[in-house]
Design a protein around this motif. Structure first.
Motif, short mmCIF file in Angstrom:
data_model
loop_
_atom_site.label_atom_id
_atom_site.label_comp_id
_atom_site.label_asym_id
_atom_site.label_seq_id
_atom_site.Cartn_x
_atom_site.Cartn_y
_atom_site.Cartn_z
N ILE A 92 14.83 5.36 -15.70
CA ILE A 92 14.62 6.80 -15.13
C ILE A 92 14.69 6.92 -13.75
N VAL A 93 13.94 6.00 -12.94
CA VAL A 93 14.06 6.05 -11.39
C VAL A 93 15.73 5.79 -10.91
N LYS A 94 16.32 4.98 -11.48
CA LYS A 94 17.74 4.78 -11.08
C LYS A 94 18.39 5.91 -11.34
N ASP A 95 18.35 6.71 -12.89
CA ASP A 95 18.89 7.78 -12.94
C ASP A 95 20.53 7.72 -12.83
N THR A 96 21.06 6.92 -13.38
CA THR A 96 22.77 6.96 -13.49
C THR A 96 23.38 8.15 -13.92
N ARG A 97 24.35 8.53 -13.58
CA ARG A 97 25.25 9.84 -13.74
C ARG A 97 26.53 9.40 -13.55
N VAL A 98 27.33 10.22 -14.30
CA VAL A 98 28.78 10.31 -13.99
C VAL A 98 29.17 11.78 -13.69
N ASP A 103 4.33 11.16 -13.12
CA ASP A 103 5.47 12.00 -13.73
C ASP A 103 6.40 11.12 -14.60
N LYS A 104 5.38 10.05 -15.36
CA LYS A 104 6.20 9.18 -16.37
C LYS A 104 7.47 8.69 -16.12
N LYS A 105 7.82 8.30 -14.68
CA LYS A 105 9.11 8.00 -14.25
C LYS A 105 9.00 6.41 -13.77
N LYS A 121 0.85 -1.23 0.08
CA LYS A 121 -0.03 0.03 0.14
C LYS A 121 0.74 1.40 0.11
N LYS A 122 1.94 1.10 0.80
CA LYS A 122 2.75 2.41 0.91
C LYS A 122 3.56 2.66 -0.53
N ALA A 123 4.24 1.43 -1.01
CA ALA A 123 4.83 1.85 -2.21
C ALA A 123 3.80 2.38 -3.37
N SER A 124 2.47 1.81 -3.26
CA SER A 124 1.75 2.26 -4.41
C SER A 124 1.44 3.72 -4.63
N VAL A 125 1.46 4.17 -3.28
CA VAL A 125 1.29 5.61 -3.28
C VAL A 125 2.40 6.46 -3.87
N TYR A 126 3.61 5.96 -3.63
CA TYR A 126 4.99 6.12 -4.40
C TYR A 126 4.90 5.91 -5.77
N LEU A 127 4.55 4.68 -6.22
CA LEU A 127 4.63 4.41 -7.60
C LEU A 127 3.69 5.12 -8.37
N GLU A 128 2.35 5.40 -7.54
CA GLU A 128 1.42 6.37 -8.42
C GLU A 128 2.00 7.61 -9.04
N GLN A 129 2.73 8.22 -7.96
CA GLN A 129 3.14 9.72 -8.37
C GLN A 129 4.44 9.48 -9.33
N LEU A 130 5.06 8.43 -9.25
CA LEU A 130 6.17 8.09 -10.40
C LEU A 130 5.70 7.93 -11.82
#
Lengths: 118, 821
Positions: free
Chosen positions: B714-720, B707-709, B695-704
């Motif tokens: 995209i979530v992991k968003d690797t950078r150098v 935001d099309k994330k 239930k908690k994760a779903s709230v977060y996932l809905e937001q993602l």
């Protein structure tokens, strides 16, 4: 005649700034001295002196920046234009470069033109 | 002269020059000196390297014995051909500086606790931390020891001279970009800087104890030992150790004995506590993979060695490729700008690669001083003298900070009444750390560069002390091997996991494990060796290896699982394995999650996410939404399970490792910690916790999703990131898969920092790639040109050339010659 003077002042300002700039152990603003001397030697009214002093450095710095930037394919200029921040535009960065050199030189030229007895 | 206009315009000129010549504050940072920075003849424009720039030339270096040829290939990798070893290292120093000077120096500023000197008072906190940990002291110890070894001293001196020859040759306008941005100048290189850099690597790979031992002490005190043992166990059910289970070990020559009273003050609740927060700590995911498959498992019949060290991903990269060819050796690989020789690579006869051992080699001891002057401390029934070591920290724009550190026989007193005294009890803690005990690290690499066979490899690594590494080995003659080598403490169980009493020898180290008893295996029956930072052995190894949360377990499981079924292996297969995004942890955890999810109690949205997770193929690909959902639910579950247990803790504590929770969920239907201690009317079960997590994760996932994330990449968003963390100089939002439990251990700012595959055929066939580029100059097209290949899982074929071939190879683009003069 006035026009020739104006053009000569621009050219000399740019040329001497470039020459003194080759001595890179001197401070970056060493052209203040040469722009001052050019304005003192080629006498024009303050307004014109400013303009030729300004244009001399503006043209010089813009040109030098363009030469570096285009052979670099804008790689560094785009990065710097994000850091400063200028929206990542290399043209704006080139313009700002010219503007800064120009302003300092122009003010030095007014100083040179007013240093001389009329 | 018109006095007034003259004065006004002169003053205006001077004023404008003054402003443009000053670093102006903007928020917390400062601008560069704009006039200087923008001046085309002096400033940053000079660093804009022409895209068709030539790197050929003739350079005269004082003190060179004979001519050195350097051929630069199309990727800007130098191939150095010298007549003597010292000439080669001289030129390596010069070349490192030519392409990486700013980074080399910056890294040593960090290691030496000198950041405030160039970045101002905001960095003082980190400088103090490194100084007090003994970084400078440790580098000095190593240097003193190495200076007694004439070969190594000459090597480091030659390298130093090379760096300095380059610095001397620099015209003011040619200094690297970052010096201009931050407005300072390069200083002379010294051998100490090389040792400081290597000290930093020791910190990065073994320094986590500086924070962890305090947090573990807190956790033990807070939970009590019995609960602590359950949450921070020494076993992991899934462990597939480096040395295959069942391999016999030698009888231990040291049997460390726990103090008689260990139960009372040490293991049970004690007075020790600390709310200290370290300003910096090594990344938890620092680790690596390496493996070697023997000829019997490869298509060619020759071994293949693979290595990918996982470290923080930065620009300029930590690594710099180089080939060094002299009459004594011909070696290719990844070098450290700042150090001579090749660190991970191969030569005409052998190849080697390293992963971190992860063993605990840093302990805290409580020190009892006679008084606050810290000149005498109580040890074994008498007062012993402590030296006071002065460390002066220069701070940009502020007066110097003088730091006095009491030096005991155990090590530097890191925490005292002056440093963080309000956050720590007891007030005096000394750090005992093998990194400060004068190692000969560089000599190991020097010898590996020249090793011809298994015996040479063994001799090369025998003296390696810190950071403990798993050295993988392959030779053209067909031998494969792996050894966990380092200077490791022979510990009794739990020794050093917490702060220890330092008033006498009771809790001191009772000995170091002899090198011959370190875990090692050569040519095993199964046809491969591998390591991925897991525990080296099963529990039949006679020494205590340390608490399990130091050892990630799942990458090792995955690698061995794959290698066990592979045959007729080619280098291409190995490339795929290094880029493997299969998440074996998820494969084990998902069934437990699904078993505990009661779908009828979920909303449509929650059900949708559970379905996405159920349909997922366990691959952490860029577009995998299942990976995002699984990780969100798992993270929520950890929160639900642990938050209540740690909620009232006032001091920082680690949470149990993911493997501990998973092992218990797999074994128990009733898990004691599933209960939420805050609810008195009810005892929560695993099912309750999993449902709440969904239930908690779903709230977060809905937001993602909004935001099309929702895609994993995209979530992991690797950078150098650039070392100064400037986005403009970094590469952001890289579309790469993987994760901490995948062989491709790429997380947001961390991952495989150099991927290498070496096929030990007669003519060596090698591949490599790192997320960066050979040039450290942000104004060069060689600054980040490998990143796209690295993201795509592609490799470069490494050019390993004899001098004769180098002169005619079509991929060689430039030729630099160095002559004495």
């Amino acid at each position: 005649m006035y026009f020739m003077k104006f053009i000569t002042a621009i050219f000399l300002t740019a040329f001497l700034a470039f020459a003194i700039g080759l001595f890179t152990t001197l401070p970056w603003w060493s052209f203040v001295i040469t722009s001052f001397l050019v304005a003192m030697g080629i006498h024009q009214k303050s307004g014109k002196a400013f303009l030729s002093g300004f244009l001399g450095l503006f043209i010089l710095w813009t040109l030098l920046a363009i030469i570096k930037d285009f052979s670099n394919e804008h790689i560094l200029a785009i990065k710097v234009a994000k850091i400063l921040p200028l929206g990542g535009s290399y043209w704006i960065l080139i313009f700002v470069t010219g503007l800064i050199g120009g302003l300092v030189s122009g003010l030095a030229a007014i100083s040179g033109s007013t240093a001389r007895k009329n | 002269m018109r006095i007034a206009p003259f004065l006004i315009s002169t003053a205006a000129t001077a004023g404008l020059v003054f402003v443009l010549n000053s670093a102006l504050p903007i928020g917390k940072t400062k601008t560069p000196r704009l006039g200087y920075f923008l001046s085309p003849q002096q400033g940053f424009w000079q660093n804009a390297e022409a895209s068709n720039a030539s790197f050929s030339g003739n350079i005269k270096l004082e003190g060179l014995k004979s001519k050195v040829d350097v051929f630069m290939d199309e990727r800007l990798v130098p191939h150095i051909y010298a007549q003597t070893d010292l000439d080669a290292y001289y030129v390596q120093g010069f070349i490192h500086a030519k392409f990486r000077l700013w980074q080399m120096e910056f890294q040593t500023y960090v290691a030496a606790g000198r950041l405030s000197e160039i970045a101002g008072p905001e960095r003082l906190n980190i400088d103090l931390f490194f100084r007090r940990l003994g970084m400078v002291y440790g580098a000095e110890q190593t240097m003193q020891r190495m200076e007694k070894d004439h070969v190594m001293q000459a090597t480091v001196d030659a390298y130093t001279e090379g760096v300095n020859a380059y610095i001397k040759s620099l015209k003011p306008e040619e200094i690297p970009f970052e010096y201009k941005l931050m407005d300072y100048k390069p200083e002379a290189w010294t051998p100490l800087k090389t040792y400081l850099f290597l000290m930093y690597m020791s910190y990065d790979l073994t320094g986590s104890g500086a924070k962890q031992d305090l947090k573990m002490s807190n956790a033990k005190n807070y939970l009590g030992y019995e609960a602590f043992e359950q949450l921070f166990p020494n076993v992991q059910d899934s462990l597939d150790p480096i040395i295959p289970k069942g391999t016999p070990f030698l009888k231990p020559s040291i049997v460390p004995i726990a103090p008689k009273d260990v139960d009372s003050p040490y293991l049970n609740k004690s007075i020790y506590s600390s709310s200290v927060e370290s300003p910096t700590t090594p990344n938890r995911n620092n680790g690596s993979n390496n493996w070697v498959v023997a000829g019997k498992k490869t298509a060619s019949g020759r071994p293949i060695l693979c290595n990918d060290p996982h470290l923080g991903l930065n620009l300029p990269s930590l690594w710099y490729e180089v080939q060094i060819n002299t009459p004594t050796h011909n070696t290719y690989g990844a070098s450290f700008p700042g150090s001579p020789a090749v660190i991970i690579g191969f030569n005409d006869s052998i190849a080697w690669g390293v992963t971190n051992a992860g063993r605990d080699v840093l302990d805290y001891y409580e020190v009892q001083f006679k008084d606050t002057s810290m000149q005498e401390y109580w040890y074994n029934g008498e007062w012993k003298k402590a030296e006071l070591r002065l460390e002066t920290i220069k701070v940009k724009g502020k007066p110097d900070v003088n730091e006095y550190i009491a030096m005991t026989d155990m090590g530097p007193v890191m925490y005292d009444r002056h440093y963080k005294s309000d956050t720590i009890h007891p007030q005096y803690l000394a750090v005992k750390w093998t990194a400060t005990k004068a190692g000969t690290g560089l000599k190991t690499f020097y010898k590996l560069n020249r090793a011809k066979n298994f015996d040479d490899y063994q001799k090369a690594i025998a003296d390696w002390s810190c950071p403990g590494q798993n050295f993988a080995f392959a030779s053209k003659s067909g031998d494969i091997a792996i050894k966990q080598q380092g200077s490791f403490v022979a510990r009794w169980k739990r020794q050093g996991d917490f702060i220890m009493p330092g008033i006498d020898s009771t809790y001191q180290w009772q000995g170091m494990i002899p090198e011959s008893e370190n875990p090692m295996i050569k040519n095993p029956e199964r046809g491969w060796v591998s390591s991925a930072n897991q525990k080296a052995t099963d529990s039949t190894y006679p020494y205590y290896l340390g608490t399990s949360n130091n050892f990630p377990v799942y990458r090792g499981v995955m690698i061995n699982k794959r290698l066990s079924v592979m045959n007729g292996i080619t280098p291409m297969d190995m490339q795929f394995l290094q880029n493997e995004n299969f998440d074996v942890f998820a494969e084990m955890a998902r069934p437990v999650l699904l078993k505990n999810i009661n779908v009828s109690k979920l909303t449509t949205t929650e059900k949708k996410y559970v379905d996405i997770m159920r349909d997922w193929n366990f691959r952490n690909e860029v577009t995998a939404q299942g990976a995002t959902v699984f990780n969100a639910i798992w993270d929520s579950l950890e929160n639900v399970v642990w938050e209540d247990d740690f909620k009232n803790a006032k001091s920082p504590m680690p949470w149990p490792d993911g493997s501990t929770l998973l092992d218990n969920l797999l074994k128990n239907n009733n898990y004691r910690f599933a209960d939420n201690v805050n609810t008195t009317d009810k005892i929560e079960t695993i099912e309750d916790d999993v449902m709440e997590a969904v239930k908690k994760a779903s709230v977060y996932l809905e937001q993602l999703e909004k935001d099309k994330k929702l895609d994993w990449g995209i979530v992991k968003d690797t950078r150098v990131s650039h070392l100064l963390q400037l986005p403009a100089l970094s590469r952001l939002h890289l579309p790469i898969g993987g994760g901490k439990n995948c062989v491709n251990a790429t997380t947001s700012a961390h991952g495989p920092s150099w991927r290498m595959i070496v096929h030990m055929t007669d003519e060596t066939e090698a591949y490599g790639v790192y997320p960066g580029g050979q040039s450290g100059n942000p104004g060069s097209k060689f600054y980040d040109n490998f990143i796209d290949s690295w993201v795509a899982g592609k490799y470069f074929k490494l050019l390993f050339l004899s001098k004769e071939n180098a002169t005619k190879n079509e991929k060689i683009k430039w030729h630099l010659t160095f002559t004495n003069g």
